[in-house]
Design a protein around this motif. Structure first.
Motif, PDB file in Angstrom:
ATOM      1  N   ALA A 238       0.819  -1.210   0.000  1.00 14.20           N
ATOM      2  CA  ALA A 238       0.000   0.000   0.000  1.00 14.20           C
ATOM      3  C   ALA A 238       0.851   1.257   0.000  1.00 14.20           C
ATOM      4  CB  ALA A 238      -0.937  -0.004   1.212  1.00 14.20           C
ATOM      5  N   ALA A 239       1.983   1.235   0.726  1.00 16.41           N
ATOM      6  CA  ALA A 239       2.836   2.422   0.830  1.00 16.41           C
ATOM      7  C   ALA A 239       3.422   2.833  -0.519  1.00 16.41           C
ATOM      8  CB  ALA A 239       3.953   2.173   1.830  1.00 16.41           C
ATOM      9  N   LEU A 240       3.543   1.879  -1.433  1.00 13.74           N
ATOM     10  CA  LEU A 240       4.054   2.185  -2.766  1.00 13.74           C
ATOM     11  C   LEU A 240       2.968   2.697  -3.701  1.00 13.74           C
ATOM     12  CD1 LEU A 240       6.426  -0.897  -3.252  1.00 13.74           C
ATOM     13  CD2 LEU A 240       7.074   1.455  -2.687  1.00 13.74           C
ATOM     14  N   ARG A 241       1.712   2.690  -3.264  1.00 18.98           N
ATOM     15  CA  ARG A 241       0.590   3.091  -4.110  1.00 18.98           C
ATOM     16  C   ARG A 241      -0.222   4.256  -3.552  1.00 18.98           C
ATOM     17  NH1 ARG A 241       2.048  -1.882  -4.775  1.00 18.98           N
ATOM     18  NH2 ARG A 241       1.774  -2.945  -6.774  1.00 18.98           N
ATOM     19  N   LEU A 242      -0.040   4.549  -2.266  1.00 16.58           N
ATOM     20  CA  LEU A 242      -0.832   5.590  -1.622  1.00 16.58           C
ATOM     21  C   LEU A 242       0.077   6.528  -0.832  1.00 16.58           C
ATOM     22  CD1 LEU A 242      -3.653   3.340  -0.096  1.00 16.58           C
ATOM     23  CD2 LEU A 242      -3.844   4.732  -2.164  1.00 16.58           C
ATOM     24  N   PRO A 243      -0.352   7.794  -0.655  1.00 14.52           N
ATOM     25  CA  PRO A 243       0.380   8.692   0.248  1.00 14.52           C
ATOM     26  C   PRO A 243       0.367   8.142   1.670  1.00 14.52           C
ATOM     27  CG  PRO A 243      -1.157   9.918  -1.136  1.00 14.52           C
ATOM     28  CD  PRO A 243      -1.475   8.466  -1.331  1.00 14.52           C
ATOM     29  N   ALA A 244       1.381   8.519   2.447  1.00 13.77           N
ATOM     30  CA  ALA A 244       1.520   7.978   3.803  1.00 13.77           C
ATOM     31  C   ALA A 244       0.289   8.253   4.657  1.00 13.77           C
ATOM     32  CB  ALA A 244       2.767   8.570   4.469  1.00 13.77           C
ATOM     33  N   ALA A 245      -0.297   9.451   4.533  1.00 13.56           N
ATOM     34  CA  ALA A 245      -1.463   9.794   5.353  1.00 13.56           C
ATOM     35  C   ALA A 245      -2.635   8.871   5.045  1.00 13.56           C
ATOM     36  CB  ALA A 245      -1.860  11.252   5.123  1.00 13.56           C
ATOM     37  N   LYS A 246      -2.823   8.533   3.778  1.00 17.40           N
ATOM     38  CA  LYS A 246      -3.918   7.635   3.409  1.00 17.40           C
ATOM     39  C   LYS A 246      -3.645   6.211   3.886  1.00 17.40           C
ATOM     40  CE  LYS A 246      -5.959   9.987  -0.564  1.00 17.40           C
ATOM     41  NZ  LYS A 246      -6.507   9.822  -1.928  1.00 17.40           N
ATOM     42  N   VAL A 247      -2.382   5.793   3.792  1.00 21.80           N
ATOM     43  CA  VAL A 247      -2.023   4.457   4.267  1.00 21.80           C
ATOM     44  C   VAL A 247      -2.383   4.315   5.742  1.00 21.80           C
ATOM     45  CG1 VAL A 247      -0.084   2.927   4.778  1.00 21.80           C
ATOM     46  CG2 VAL A 247      -0.228   4.038   2.557  1.00 21.80           C
ATOM     47  N   MET A 248      -1.924   5.253   6.537  1.00 18.58           N
ATOM     48  CA  MET A 248      -2.107   5.145   7.974  1.00 18.58           C
ATOM     49  C   MET A 248      -3.507   5.539   8.426  1.00 18.58           C
ATOM     50  SD  MET A 248       0.690   3.815   8.360  1.00 18.58           S
ATOM     51  CE  MET A 248       0.280   3.386  10.035  1.00 18.58           C
ATOM     52  N   ALA A 249      -4.299   6.167   7.562  1.00 19.79           N
ATOM     53  CA  ALA A 249      -5.668   6.528   7.939  1.00 19.79           C
ATOM     54  C   ALA A 249      -6.502   5.298   8.266  1.00 19.79           C
ATOM     55  CB  ALA A 249      -6.328   7.333   6.820  1.00 19.79           C
ATOM     56  N   TYR A 250      -6.126   4.155   7.714  1.00 14.97           N
ATOM     57  CA  TYR A 250      -6.887   2.937   7.990  1.00 14.97           C
ATOM     58  C   TYR A 250      -6.747   2.476   9.432  1.00 14.97           C
ATOM     59  CZ  TYR A 250      -8.647   2.043   3.338  1.00 14.97           C
ATOM     60  OH  TYR A 250      -9.358   2.133   2.180  1.00 14.97           O
ATOM     61  N   THR A 251      -5.825   3.064  10.155  1.00 18.04           N
ATOM     62  CA  THR A 251      -5.741   2.737  11.577  1.00 18.04           C
ATOM     63  C   THR A 251      -6.996   3.171  12.325  1.00 18.04           C
ATOM     64  OG1 THR A 251      -4.635   4.823  12.101  1.00 18.04           O
ATOM     65  CG2 THR A 251      -3.236   2.947  11.568  1.00 18.04           C
ATOM     66  N   TYR A 252      -7.757   4.103  11.748  1.00 15.07           N
ATOM     67  CA  TYR A 252      -8.991   4.532  12.410  1.00 15.07           C
ATOM     68  C   TYR A 252     -10.018   3.414  12.495  1.00 15.07           C
ATOM     69  CZ  TYR A 252      -7.344   9.334  12.126  1.00 15.07           C
ATOM     70  OH  TYR A 252      -6.618  10.482  12.273  1.00 15.07           O
ATOM     71  N   LEU A 253      -9.870   2.403  11.658  1.00 16.55           N
ATOM     72  CA  LEU A 253     -10.786   1.264  11.715  1.00 16.55           C
ATOM     73  C   LEU A 253     -10.406   0.271  12.809  1.00 16.55           C
ATOM     74  CD1 LEU A 253     -11.686   0.094   8.091  1.00 16.55           C
ATOM     75  CD2 LEU A 253     -13.178   1.099   9.813  1.00 16.55           C
ATOM     76  N   THR A 254      -9.175   0.363  13.297  1.00 14.01           N
ATOM     77  CA  THR A 254      -8.689  -0.631  14.248  1.00 14.01           C
ATOM     78  C   THR A 254      -9.538  -0.743  15.508  1.00 14.01           C
ATOM     79  OG1 THR A 254      -6.443  -0.306  13.418  1.00 14.01           O
ATOM     80  CG2 THR A 254      -6.672  -1.430  15.530  1.00 14.01           C
ATOM     81  N   PRO A 255      -9.955   0.368  16.156  1.00 18.05           N
ATOM     82  CA  PRO A 255     -10.813   0.218  17.353  1.00 18.05           C
ATOM     83  C   PRO A 255     -12.083  -0.574  17.074  1.00 18.05           C
ATOM     84  CG  PRO A 255      -9.965   2.440  17.219  1.00 18.05           C
ATOM     85  CD  PRO A 255      -9.604   1.785  15.925  1.00 18.05           C
ATOM     86  N   SER A 256     -12.681  -0.342  15.916  1.00 19.37           N
ATOM     87  CA  SER A 256     -13.888  -1.095  15.565  1.00 19.37           C
ATOM     88  C   SER A 256     -13.574  -2.576  15.398  1.00 19.37           C
ATOM     89  CB  SER A 256     -14.495  -0.546  14.268  1.00 19.37           C
ATOM     90  OG  SER A 256     -14.855   0.808  14.405  1.00 19.37           O
ATOM     91  N   TRP A 257     -12.464  -2.867  14.742  1.00 16.24           N
ATOM     92  CA  TRP A 257     -12.057  -4.262  14.588  1.00 16.24           C
ATOM     93  C   TRP A 257     -11.729  -4.893  15.940  1.00 16.24           C
ATOM     94  CZ3 TRP A 257     -13.356  -6.642  10.460  1.00 16.24           C
ATOM     95  CH2 TRP A 257     -13.230  -6.080   9.181  1.00 16.24           C
ATOM     96  N   VAL A 258     -11.103  -4.122  16.849  1.00 23.67           N
ATOM     97  CA  VAL A 258     -10.777  -4.650  18.178  1.00 23.67           C
ATOM     98  C   VAL A 258     -12.043  -5.062  18.908  1.00 23.67           C
ATOM     99  CG1 VAL A 258      -9.909  -4.026  20.471  1.00 23.67           C
ATOM    100  CG2 VAL A 258      -8.592  -3.434  18.447  1.00 23.67           C
ATOM    101  N   ILE A 259     -13.068  -4.231  18.834  1.00 22.00           N
ATOM    102  CA  ILE A 259     -14.333  -4.558  19.497  1.00 22.00           C
ATOM    103  C   ILE A 259     -14.936  -5.826  18.905  1.00 22.00           C
ATOM    104  CG2 ILE A 259     -16.718  -3.777  19.819  1.00 22.00           C
ATOM    105  CD1 ILE A 259     -15.602  -0.959  20.147  1.00 22.00           C
ATOM    106  N   LEU A 260     -14.864  -5.977  17.589  1.00 22.79           N
ATOM    107  CA  LEU A 260     -15.376  -7.195  16.961  1.00 22.79           C
ATOM    108  C   LEU A 260     -14.575  -8.417  17.411  1.00 22.79           C
ATOM    109  CD1 LEU A 260     -16.069  -5.936  13.316  1.00 22.79           C
ATOM    110  CD2 LEU A 260     -17.754  -6.439  15.098  1.00 22.79           C
ATOM    111  N   TRP A 261     -13.260  -8.250  17.510  1.00 29.60           N
ATOM    112  CA  TRP A 261     -12.421  -9.343  18.003  1.00 29.60           C
ATOM    113  C   TRP A 261     -12.802  -9.727  19.426  1.00 29.60           C
ATOM    114  CZ3 TRP A 261      -8.672 -12.695  16.422  1.00 29.60           C
ATOM    115  CH2 TRP A 261      -8.176 -12.546  15.126  1.00 29.60           C
ATOM    116  N   GLN A 262     -13.020  -8.725  20.262  1.00 24.86           N
ATOM    117  CA  GLN A 262     -13.380  -8.999  21.648  1.00 24.86           C
ATOM    118  C   GLN A 262     -14.730  -9.688  21.741  1.00 24.86           C
ATOM    119  OE1 GLN A 262     -12.676  -4.998  23.343  1.00 24.86           O
ATOM    120  NE2 GLN A 262     -11.097  -5.982  24.584  1.00 24.86           N
ATOM    121  N   MET A 263     -15.657  -9.303  20.885  1.00 23.07           N
ATOM    122  CA  MET A 263     -16.955  -9.989  20.839  1.00 23.07           C
ATOM    123  C   MET A 263     -16.751 -11.459  20.468  1.00 23.07           C
ATOM    124  SD  MET A 263     -19.236  -7.076  18.889  1.00 23.07           S
ATOM    125  CE  MET A 263     -20.485  -8.299  18.446  1.00 23.07           C
ATOM    126  N   ALA A 264     -15.901 -11.705  19.475  1.00 19.81           N
ATOM    127  CA  ALA A 264     -15.650 -13.079  19.044  1.00 19.81           C
ATOM    128  C   ALA A 264     -14.981 -13.903  20.136  1.00 19.81           C
ATOM    129  CB  ALA A 264     -14.781 -13.071  17.787  1.00 19.81           C
TER     130      ALA A 264
END
Length: 292
Positions: A238-264
């Motif tokens: 991804a880093a070779l195809r997107l600007p750094a800010a866009k690459v790391m912006a996906y970290t905003y989804l991590t809390p939601s994924w963490v909650i789903l993991w905890q539910m599982a």
């Protein structure tokens, strides 16, 4: 699918896999030294990457030009992973993911400094919306908790690791000389492995490996395969195809994924209010997916 869309898909997968490290790592961290755990996971990941890269036939002598590049990148990645598990000894996984949401802003700053990547107004708006949504999810709709909690030891330690992670993304673009993502990942991983084995030798030798509980081995295998080998490739791809800010912006989804993991993992259902935050993080991603 365009190269940019492929980069976004890679980071969507990246965020889901990283979230599993928080959920599983919080249960394994008290049982083993972070350096020892990560040394084993890097060895396993390195063996897997070497096998895949060898079969692909893409490993060449030219890919070893300026090997110092891999030492720098490998050092940044082991700093992130070791400090993550050190922080998980003292902080809850959801709280740790709050710190992780600071990574996109740091990555944007590093991206400008290293390769002069600039943010558009839409990207600034997306980062702001995503950060707000992530905080909403993390604190379950009660943002006042953010000001009442303060910064704990675990969060402070992990913040340093996140800074290393944010610096890594734009540095990949700066240091890559045309090597395929898989080969670049292999050498970076092997460099990190060598550093870990040297630095962590005392902890590795002092660990009673036969007495470790099953959750530690499960975490080692998961983090080695999913959260090291696969995410290394996804991040560099991804880093070779997107600007750094866009690459790391996906970290905003991590809390939601963490909650789903905890539910599982049987941690219970979150309150309905956090769906507001989930919607905001999705809106941020929509803004990022739109062409500037």
């Amino acid at each position: 699918m365009s190269p940019q869309a492929q980069g976004h898909l890679a980071m969507l997968s990246f965020s889901a896999l990283v979230a599993g490290s928080f959920a599983l790592g919080s249960m394994a961290a008290p049982q083993i030294a972070p350096v020892a755990l990560n040394a084993v996971r890097f060895v396993i990941a390195g063996a897997l990457l070497a096998l895949i890269a060898g079969i692909s036939g893409k490993v060449t002598r030219e890919s070893l030009r300026a090997p110092w590049r891999y030492g720098v990148l490998g050092g940044l990645m082991i700093a992130y992973f070791v400090l993550m598990f050190e922080g998980l000894k003292f902080a809850a996984p959801v709280s740790m993911s709050a710190v992780f949401t600071l990574t996109p802003l740091m990555a944007a700053g590093f991206g400008w400094f290293l390769v002069r990547q600039r943010m558009t107004r839409r990207m600034v708006l997306a980062l702001g919306v995503g950060a707000t949504g992530a905080l909403w999810v993390i604190f379950r709709g009660d943002l006042g908790t953010l000001f009442r909690q303060g910064i704990g030891r675990g969060e402070a330690v992990y913040f340093i690791g996140c800074a290393a992670h944010a610096f890594y993304a734009p540095l990949v673009r700066r240091l890559n000389r045309g090597e395929p993502a898989l080969v670049f990942t292999l050498w970076t991983n092997l460099a990190g492995t060598a550093l870990l084995l040297v630095i962590g030798a005392p902890e590795i030798l002092a660990t009673d490996w036969a007495a470790l509980p099953g959750i530690v081995w499960l975490t080692i295998v998961y983090t080695a395969v999913a959260a090291t080998a696969i995410t290394f490739v996804l991040l560099q791809y991804a880093a070779l195809r997107l600007p750094a800010a866009k690459v790391m912006a996906y970290t905003y989804l991590t809390p939601s994924w963490v909650i789903l993991w905890q539910m599982a993992l049987g941690k219970g259902l979150p309150p309905a209010m956090i769906l507001v935050g989930v919607a905001m993080t999705c809106l941020a991603l929509v803004l990022l997916l739109k062409q500037d």
